[in-house]
Design a protein around this motif. Structure first.
Motif, PDB file in Angstrom:
ATOM      1  N   GLY A  32      34.622  34.634  39.266  1.00 14.19           N
ATOM      2  CA  GLY A  32      33.311  34.140  38.859  1.00 14.19           C
ATOM      3  C   GLY A  32      32.886  32.911  39.642  1.00 14.19           C
ATOM      4  N   GLY A  33      31.751  33.022  40.341  1.00 12.25           N
ATOM      5  CA  GLY A  33      31.256  31.928  41.166  1.00 12.25           C
ATOM      6  C   GLY A  33      30.101  31.176  40.537  1.00 12.25           C
ATOM      7  N   GLY A  34      30.161  30.957  39.217  1.00  7.89           N
ATOM      8  CA  GLY A  34      29.187  30.119  38.529  1.00  7.89           C
ATOM      9  C   GLY A  34      29.731  28.719  38.320  1.00  7.89           C
ATOM     10  N   PHE A  35      29.072  27.958  37.443  1.00  6.13           N
ATOM     11  CA  PHE A  35      29.473  26.564  37.236  1.00  6.13           C
ATOM     12  C   PHE A  35      30.943  26.435  36.851  1.00  6.13           C
ATOM     13  CE2 PHE A  35      24.883  25.580  35.670  1.00  6.13           C
ATOM     14  CZ  PHE A  35      24.432  25.505  36.979  1.00  6.13           C
ATOM     15  N   SER A  36      31.412  27.263  35.911  1.00  7.76           N
ATOM     16  CA  SER A  36      32.791  27.130  35.426  1.00  7.76           C
ATOM     17  C   SER A  36      33.801  27.422  36.525  1.00  7.76           C
ATOM     18  CB  SER A  36      33.039  28.069  34.246  1.00  7.76           C
ATOM     19  OG  SER A  36      32.227  27.746  33.152  1.00  7.76           O
ATOM     20  N   GLY A  37      33.576  28.518  37.265  1.00  6.32           N
ATOM     21  CA  GLY A  37      34.503  28.873  38.325  1.00  6.32           C
ATOM     22  C   GLY A  37      34.506  27.861  39.455  1.00  6.32           C
ATOM     23  N   LEU A  38      33.324  27.423  39.838  1.00  4.98           N
ATOM     24  CA  LEU A  38      33.225  26.429  40.905  1.00  4.98           C
ATOM     25  C   LEU A  38      33.873  25.116  40.491  1.00  4.98           C
ATOM     26  CD1 LEU A  38      29.550  27.188  41.951  1.00  4.98           C
ATOM     27  CD2 LEU A  38      31.582  27.687  43.324  1.00  4.98           C
ATOM     28  N   SER A  39      33.650  24.705  39.247  1.00  6.91           N
ATOM     29  CA  SER A  39      34.229  23.457  38.774  1.00  6.91           C
ATOM     30  C   SER A  39      35.748  23.556  38.665  1.00  6.91           C
ATOM     31  CB  SER A  39      33.628  23.081  37.416  1.00  6.91           C
ATOM     32  OG  SER A  39      34.204  21.891  36.918  1.00  6.91           O
ATOM     33  N   THR A  40      36.243  24.708  38.227  1.00  5.53           N
ATOM     34  CA  THR A  40      37.690  24.902  38.185  1.00  5.53           C
ATOM     35  C   THR A  40      38.290  24.716  39.570  1.00  5.53           C
ATOM     36  OG1 THR A  40      37.506  26.482  36.344  1.00  5.53           O
ATOM     37  CG2 THR A  40      39.536  26.513  37.618  1.00  5.53           C
ATOM     38  N   ALA A  41      37.711  25.395  40.547  1.00  4.08           N
ATOM     39  CA  ALA A  41      38.215  25.284  41.922  1.00  4.08           C
ATOM     40  C   ALA A  41      38.068  23.862  42.452  1.00  4.08           C
ATOM     41  CB  ALA A  41      37.474  26.269  42.818  1.00  4.08           C
ATOM     42  N   TYR A  42      36.950  23.246  42.146  1.00  3.65           N
ATOM     43  CA  TYR A  42      36.697  21.869  42.602  1.00  3.65           C
ATOM     44  C   TYR A  42      37.796  20.923  42.116  1.00  3.65           C
ATOM     45  CZ  TYR A  42      34.331  17.303  42.809  1.00  3.65           C
ATOM     46  OH  TYR A  42      34.007  15.983  43.036  1.00  3.65           O
ATOM     47  N   HIS A  43      38.102  20.996  40.828  1.00  3.03           N
ATOM     48  CA  HIS A  43      39.076  20.061  40.278  1.00  3.03           C
ATOM     49  C   HIS A  43      40.503  20.413  40.680  1.00  3.03           C
ATOM     50  CE1 HIS A  43      35.608  18.968  37.701  1.00  3.03           C
ATOM     51  NE2 HIS A  43      36.166  17.787  37.799  1.00  3.03           N
ATOM     52  N   LEU A  44      40.779  21.678  40.954  1.00  2.00           N
ATOM     53  CA  LEU A  44      42.094  22.046  41.465  1.00  2.00           C
ATOM     54  C   LEU A  44      42.265  21.604  42.911  1.00  2.00           C
ATOM     55  CD1 LEU A  44      42.494  25.621  39.946  1.00  2.00           C
ATOM     56  CD2 LEU A  44      43.812  23.576  39.329  1.00  2.00           C
ATOM     57  N   GLN A  45      41.227  21.818  43.723  1.00  9.25           N
ATOM     58  CA  GLN A  45      41.316  21.416  45.141  1.00  9.25           C
ATOM     59  C   GLN A  45      41.484  19.902  45.280  1.00  9.25           C
ATOM     60  OE1 GLN A  45      41.361  25.129  46.882  1.00  9.25           O
ATOM     61  NE2 GLN A  45      41.561  23.169  47.906  1.00  9.25           N
ATOM     62  N   ARG A  46      40.935  19.160  44.353  1.00 10.06           N
ATOM     63  CA  ARG A  46      41.113  17.695  44.401  1.00 10.06           C
ATOM     64  C   ARG A  46      42.579  17.315  44.284  1.00 10.06           C
ATOM     65  NH1 ARG A  46      37.761  14.473  40.266  1.00 10.06           N
ATOM     66  NH2 ARG A  46      38.568  12.770  41.551  1.00 10.06           N
ATOM     67  N   LYS A  47      43.372  18.189  43.660  1.00 10.49           N
ATOM     68  CA  LYS A  47      44.813  17.933  43.508  1.00 10.49           C
ATOM     69  C   LYS A  47      45.631  18.798  44.470  1.00 10.49           C
ATOM     70  CE  LYS A  47      44.311  14.940  40.178  1.00 10.49           C
ATOM     71  NZ  LYS A  47      44.905  15.094  38.835  1.00 10.49           N
ATOM     72  N   ASN A  48      44.977  19.264  45.533  1.00 12.74           N
ATOM     73  CA  ASN A  48      45.653  20.055  46.574  1.00 12.74           C
ATOM     74  C   ASN A  48      46.248  21.348  46.032  1.00 12.74           C
ATOM     75  OD1 ASN A  48      45.188  18.127  48.690  1.00 12.74           O
ATOM     76  ND2 ASN A  48      46.786  16.856  47.766  1.00 12.74           N
ATOM     77  N   CYS A  49      45.577  21.924  45.058  1.00 13.82           N
ATOM     78  CA  CYS A  49      45.971  23.224  44.529  1.00 13.82           C
ATOM     79  C   CYS A  49      45.046  24.271  45.146  1.00 13.82           C
ATOM     80  CB  CYS A  49      45.855  23.224  43.002  1.00 13.82           C
ATOM     81  SG  CYS A  49      46.372  24.748  42.209  1.00 13.82           S
ATOM     82  N   GLN A  50      45.587  25.167  45.931  1.00 15.39           N
ATOM     83  CA  GLN A  50      44.777  26.066  46.742  1.00 15.39           C
ATOM     84  C   GLN A  50      44.144  27.164  45.878  1.00 15.39           C
ATOM     85  OE1 GLN A  50      44.274  25.337  49.937  1.00 15.39           O
ATOM     86  NE2 GLN A  50      42.707  26.942  49.981  1.00 15.39           N
ATOM     87  N   THR A  51      42.823  27.298  45.995  1.00 13.50           N
ATOM     88  CA  THR A  51      42.097  28.254  45.166  1.00 13.50           C
ATOM     89  C   THR A  51      41.293  29.239  46.017  1.00 13.50           C
ATOM     90  OG1 THR A  51      40.139  26.840  44.998  1.00 13.50           O
ATOM     91  CG2 THR A  51      41.828  26.567  43.322  1.00 13.50           C
TER      92      THR A  51
END
Length: 425
Positions: A32-51
């Protein structure tokens, strides 16, 4: 009903993204590429978790790119009611979460300089009946006494002109913490932020099935697959057959919108005095606001099965707009569009994990513009084991709604929704 929205017509330049082909590996795959999915990826990438995000259509295609752009505090129902059902402390946590949600969006927008016309001028909740205004007065007292929240102001009918120039309502209340924005441009900006931090987004890549295998999750599309450690499902009202439990737990309800031609600055100032997001207390509510290019975007509920029904719904919505604002009787409607809003049986968002370990968030019930970005952050915290049990909306287990078909669910949920609004007004 999926005609081009005002937001699509006025969107910032879109980046072209490829469809998934072949096999890819990552830490977390997000559906899902809506707000929830984008925000999940955003906050994971900030911690170097590859999404990797898999989006069936394009970024913001669903509710994230079609909603009214009203970033509101709270939830469906008064906080007094939620305190009675869940306890005062849980209700306080819920309220603070809704405030933090708007702060989070504002922070992301400012950090990444996302051009999405974000305005934090508050919202106005208009009273359709005198009794609804009485309920707002009681709620203001409860919020000050039990939640230490003093940013709500009740507006009597004789003072309504200080907020709206309309004969339709009986006053209302202002909450200074709410905001509005161009929702699709926010989604596009958030997607670019994800990619700048190393995340990958595949569009035109519908997730068809998944399975757990050797401690990993394998997600299949028609041209490839993703192998990851964790799976996040955030398709909300656009959930299909990918995950049956979620499909049976969410009710998609149609909502429609229209947008006028550009209006004069004088007329805009006359309609909504302080450029607030507006909604009302009708069972089948209206919600409306001014846009950055001086249009009135006006929305309401709508469900149809034929083109003729759709035409009637849009005509009725325009008639409703003119009932609220007779000044617009000669204003041309330039855009009209529709989409789905996700509801749960409790009328509250659901967040948590399925029995197979997959993470989810859905059912924002018209408050997703505010809450879904926070949902993504909370999912990311859980994946990173930083959650700490501080999410009052987390569900221990999902139970299917006891309706026999999608149509019956939608009709039944709409009836329940109207009764629910009557009870809380």
């Amino acid at each position: 009903m999926e005609q081009q929205s005002l937001w699509e017509a006025t969107a910032n330049e879109r980046k072209e993204r490829q469809a998934l082909q072949g096999e890819q590996h990552c830490d977390v795959v997000v559906i899902g590429g809506g707000f929830s999915g984008l925000s999940t990826a955003y906050h994971l990438q900030r911690k170097n978790c590859q999404t990797i995000i898999l989006e069936k259509e394009s970024v913001g295609f669903g509710a994230s790119g079609r909603n009214g752009g009203e970033v509101l505090t709270g939830y469906i129902g008064s906080m007094e009611l939620h305190a009675k059902k869940k306890g005062l402390e849980a209700a306080r946590q819920m309220w603070q979460l809704s405030l933090d949600s708007i702060d989070l969006i504002e922070h992301i927008i400012n950090t990444h300089q996302i051009s999405c016309a974000f305005r934090r001028n508050g919202d106005f909740h208009a009273a359709y009946k005198p009794s609804h205004l009485d309920g707002m007065k009681r709620e203001q007292e409860v919020m000050e006494r039990d939640f230490d929240y003093k940013k709500i102001k009740v507006v009597e009918k004789q003072d309504l002109h200080s907020e709206l120039n309309t004969p339709f309502y009986h006053g209302g209340r202002v909450d200074e913490s709410s905001a509005h924005f161009h929702p699709l441009n926010y989604a596009l900006g958030l997607a670019e932020a994800v990619e700048e931090m190393g995340g990958t987004i595949y569009e035109q890549s519908e997730a068809l099935s998944y399975r757990k295998e050797s401690g990993k999750v394998v997600v299949n599309t028609n041209k490839g697959r993703v192998i990851a450690k964790e799976l996040v499902i955030v398709t909300n009202a656009y959930s299909g057959d990918f995950q049956k439990t979620i499909k049976k737990t969410i009710v998609p309800v149609e909502s429609i919108m229209i947008a006028t031609e550009p209006l004069s600055e004088e007329l805009c100032q006359d309609l909504i005095k302080h450029d607030r997001a507006v909604s009302d207390t009708k069972n089948l509510l209206y919600y409306f606001r001014l846009t950055a290019d001086h249009r009135l975007a006006f929305g309401g509920s709508g469900r149809s099965s034929s083109k003729r029904d759709q035409e009637n719904l849009f005509n009725n919505l325009r008639a409703g707009m003119i009932t609220v604002f007779p000044q617009l009787k000669n204003a041309q409607v330039d855009y009209r569009w529709g989409g789905k809003v996700g509801f749960t049986q409790e009328m509250l968002p659901y967040m948590g994990q399925l029995e197979d370990g997959s993470y989810y968030a859905f059912g924002f019930a018209g408050h997703g513009a505010a809450m879904s970005s926070m949902a993504g952050k909370l999912i990311a915290k859980n994946i990173l084991h930083e959650g700490g049990g501080d999410n009052p909306l987390e569900k221990a287990r999902l139970r299917p709604i006891p309706f026999h078909s999608q149509h019956a669910k939608a009709v039944g949920m709409m009836k329940f929704y109207m009764k629910f609004r009557d009870r809380i007004s």
